[in-house]
Design an enzyme around this catalytic site. Structure first.
Site, PDB file in Angstrom:
ATOM      1  N   GLY A   1       0.778  -1.235   0.000  1.00 34.92           N
ATOM      2  CA  GLY A   1       0.000   0.000   0.000  1.00 34.92           C
ATOM      3  C   GLY A   1       0.808   1.283   0.000  1.00 34.92           C
ATOM      4  O   GLY A   1       0.236   2.354   0.184  1.00 34.92           O
TER       5      GLY A   1
ATOM      6  N   ASP B   1      11.004   4.670  -6.204  1.00 29.19           N
ATOM      7  CA  ASP B   1      10.302   3.393  -6.059  1.00 29.19           C
ATOM      8  C   ASP B   1      11.266   2.217  -6.186  1.00 29.19           C
ATOM      9  O   ASP B   1      10.919   1.167  -6.730  1.00 29.19           O
ATOM     10  CB  ASP B   1       9.166   3.287  -7.088  1.00 29.19           C
ATOM     11  CG  ASP B   1       8.290   2.052  -6.883  1.00 29.19           C
ATOM     12  OD1 ASP B   1       8.246   1.540  -5.753  1.00 29.19           O
ATOM     13  OD2 ASP B   1       7.676   1.595  -7.854  1.00 29.19           O
TER      14      ASP B   1
END
Length: 735
Positions: A192, A317
């Protein structure tokens, strides 16, 4: 970069019984690789994806054929590696389904489908993935997409206990990884970080489901009170005073949890920062511990032993959540217990399991966020001038899909070789707004940056605004894009140097797959086109292959029942980018029927599905809605991109419907579907809390506006006798 917390005395947040009756020495770490049983998704205590079985060899592998297959009953993602114990196979599928099968015959013993609100699809970033089960004490444990952890009776599939692992249901938490068995505890993390989650892992007692401890991977807002773990007080110093704690922060442990019995510790790989840009997340910088780190926790107490941060100052990321392998390596003449880890960030790490010291960190792809690692100082040579996009767009290597990702590697200690699929690709990254004005979107994407992969960047550059195009073409890394937009390979690598011993090119950048290695000298893997291969471990030479007609991404595994060795693989398309199905994949050409395929010597052929029938032109759209303006259609286009493209890629061959091809009844019920949740039970969540009636109307108007032109182009292709695919549409545009 590294710190040892062995002397920390304060306990982590611990609940429930703390008594411990497990003896770590009961696990035999002297034997490496799996035998007759395949005990966990990684195979053995080291999670090596390596087998000691000897029946299937390079000499006879050509005799492999299908022993049995099992229809998984779903068209969605398959990333799990099955577990086999004493002749019974247990595996998981999308959402947290579980299947128990006779491992010799494929006979179904029982199945389990968790009850969950399909609204959870709203905050599942990368499909309904599930990567496996844990089996212990007569229980099969699985995490469901909505965050529930289940323990099922291994004989019947009945629920023995269940526990809600989510700390805050107002945030976008899910589970996609496999639970990790750590003695008498089972450990699970959550996903998440792209939404609004703050990472943590939780340990539960296998017998009762009672919580033993929980470790948060990043600090919380100090205004909320003391940190839950003492180690977080030190981490807090690496976050700025202006940190956007309200957004969540990231650091979720969505995969890559491994138990190390030699040091009775659980090693956790943590995820990216949320939002991606540090300029939003932690203005002013800082390493932002424990993002993108390996964190070693004492199994009994949950206290930290050590940490090693693999990507400081994360903007890109570049998670550390990729599968880990435990091993013993000769390092400078001394045998050391190590972790072999190839995370997203492009480096191959060999990290000491006792101390957290990195013995080696070598790049295996192009990187420009750092150009090296100093083993003496245990620090990276960061090159932020090339990768910091807070002041303008940058082409960053590697790309956010990572040099490596969830698909497992395999380590063969007899050849000291690490086998893994490796992606060498970058992406253009740029801010989507002023970092100081970023708004928190509850339970929704808070990425904060736009991304275009270098595989598409040359074509996309022509459509970008001239200033943006000029900026990226002025980048030094633009030449990398021109020279080689991407490379996707299966590689055999030396762990301590990262050097490639041999490599085999993949089909494309989305051709990602897990690997199995065997002591007899074989490497097994599948590909997106639906072929399964066996290769020579020493050379990469193809020794056997079989067409299956079903995309294969998951790692194969092998086991033995009554003296017969089997090789099994779970087949099915999905995962990150699951809506964008490449034309070279079996999923694109033959559809999304997923299955479990099991092979043995002397087996038969696999029944290959027929090619999908030719596409028909899009149906005629209804009349445009009343009062629609060009501005409204433009708004609908933007809203669709922001809210819908995660699932609806609007491609003719995709798992979910191409909304440019809606039938009249779907057009008629558009508002009820999108806002009122008419199809929630089919997996289509309601957006009534996020989109106003006017916004849904704008999206609908845009879809109607594009359906008509699409139909006309496809009718023209049909008249010319060309197939209805993107290549033909490109040809048509040149007439």
């Amino acid at each position: 970069m590294i710190r040892n917390f062995a002397l920390v005395a304060a306990a982590s947040l611990a609940l429930g019984a703390c008594g411990d009756s497990f003896d770590p020495s009961s696990i035999d770490t002297s034997t490496y690789g799996a035998g007759e049983n395949w005990d966990n998704p990684g195979g053995d205590w080291a999670e090596s994806h390596f087998s000691r079985l000897e029946e299937i060899t390079p000499a006879n592998v050509g005799e492999l054929g299908l022993a049995w297959e099992y229809d998984l009953g779903t068209a969605r993602v398959q990333e799990a590696t099955p577990v086999v114990i004493d002749g019974v196979m247990y595996t998981s599928g999308n959402l947290g389904r579980v299947y128990a099968l006779n491992a010799a015959t494929g006979e179904e013993l029982w199945t389990f489908l968790p009850e969950l609100d399909m609204q959870v699809n709203r905050h599942a970033c990368c499909d309904q993935a599930n990567r496996g089960v844990a089996v212990a004490d007569g229980k099969v444990m699985v995490g469901a997409l909505d965050g529930m952890l289940y323990a099922l009776d291994a004989e019947t599939g009945a629920v023995e206990w269940s526990v809600d692992t989510v700390v805050d249901h107002a945030r976008g938490y899910t589970i996609t990884g496999a639970p990790e068995l750590a003695g008498n505890l089972v450990v699970i993390g959550n996903a998440g970080a792209e939404y609004d989650a703050r990472g943590y892992v939780t340990a539960y007692h296998v017998e009762t489901g009672e919580q033993a401890w929980r470790f948060f991977t990043i600090p919380r807002d100090p205004a909320s009170g003391e940190q839950e773990n003492p180690e977080l007080e030190a981490a807090l110093e690496t976050w700025s005073e202006d940190t956007r704690w309200d957004i969540g922060g990231g650091g979720t442990a969505w995969d890559a949890i491994v138990y190390d019995p030699e040091f009775d510790q659980v090693i956790v790989g943590t995820g990216n920062g949320g939002p991606y840009p540090q300029a939003i997340r932690s203005p002013g910088g800082g390493d932002n511990l424990y993002l993108n780190s390996l964190v070693a926790l004492d199994r009994e107490s949950g206290e930290m032993n050590w940490y090693f941060q693999e990507t400081p100052q994360d903007n890109w990321d570049l998670t550390a959540t990729q599968p880990m392998t435990l091993a013993q390596l000769d390092v400078g003449g001394e045998e050391r217990p190590v972790i072999l880890h190839t995370p997203k960030n492009g480096f191959f790490f060999v990290v000491d399991r006792e101390t957290g010291y990195a013995h080696a960190a070598n790049p295996i792809v192009r990187t420009n966020w750092a150009d090296g690692f100093d083993v003496e100082t245990q620090s990276f040579n960061m090159t932020m001038d090339q990768a910091d996009y807070s002041q303008g767009p940058k082409i960053v290597y590697p790309a956010s899909p990572g040099a490596r990702n969830w698909y497992p590697a395999a380590y063969d200690p007899t050849r000291d070789t690490y086998f893994a699929q490796v992606l060498d690709m970058g992406n253009l990254m740029f801010l989507t707004g002023d970092p100081s004005e970023a708004e928190y979107q509850e339970k929704f994407l808070n990425a904060g940056a736009a991304i275009i992969f270098t595989s598409d960047l040359q074509a996309a550059a022509a459509t970008l605004p001239p200033p943006l195009r000029a900026a990226i073409e002025a980048e030094d890394s633009w030449q990398w894009v021109l020279d080689q937009p991407f490379s996707s390979q299966l590689r055999a690598m030396d762990p301590l140097t990262g050097e490639t011993k041999w490599a085999v090119d993949g089909l494309g950048w989305q051709d990602r797959f897990g690997v199995l290695a065997t002591q007899t000298g074989l490497v097994f893997h599948g590909n997106s086109a639906g072929t399964i291969f066996a290769r020579d471990s020493n050379t990469g030479e193809e020794l056997w292959s079989m067409e299956t007609g079903t995309t294969i991404m998951a790692a194969p595994m092998t086991y033995s029942v009554d003296g017969v060795q089997y090789v099994a693989v779970q087949a099915g398309w999905g995962g990150g980018g699951w809506g964008f199905v490449p034309g070279y994949s079996a999923a694109y050409n033959k559809g999304f029927t997923n299955r479990l395929l099991v092979f043995r010597l002397g087996g038969g052929e696999v029944a290959v599905p027929d090619d999908l029938p030719p596409l028909e032109p899009a149906p005629a759209p209804p009349e445009q809605l009343e009062g629609v303006t060009p501005e409204m259609i433009a708004m609908g286009n933007a809203l669709f991109t922001e809210n819908c493209t995660m699932c609806h890629s609007n491609q003719p061959r995709a798992p979910l419907p191409d909304l440019r091809r809606m039938q009249p009844n779907v057009h008629a019920g558009f508002d009820q579907i999108v806002r009122e949740g008419l199809f929630v039970m089919n997996g289509m969540p309601s957006f009534g809390d996020r989109l106003s009636p006017e916004e849904v109307r704008a999206i609908h108007a845009w879809l109607i506006s594009v359906q008509g032109p699409l139909r006309e182009r496809e009718l023209e292709l049909q008249r010319r006798g060309l197939p209805l695919d993107s290549q033909s549409l490109t040809i048509l545009s040149n007439f």
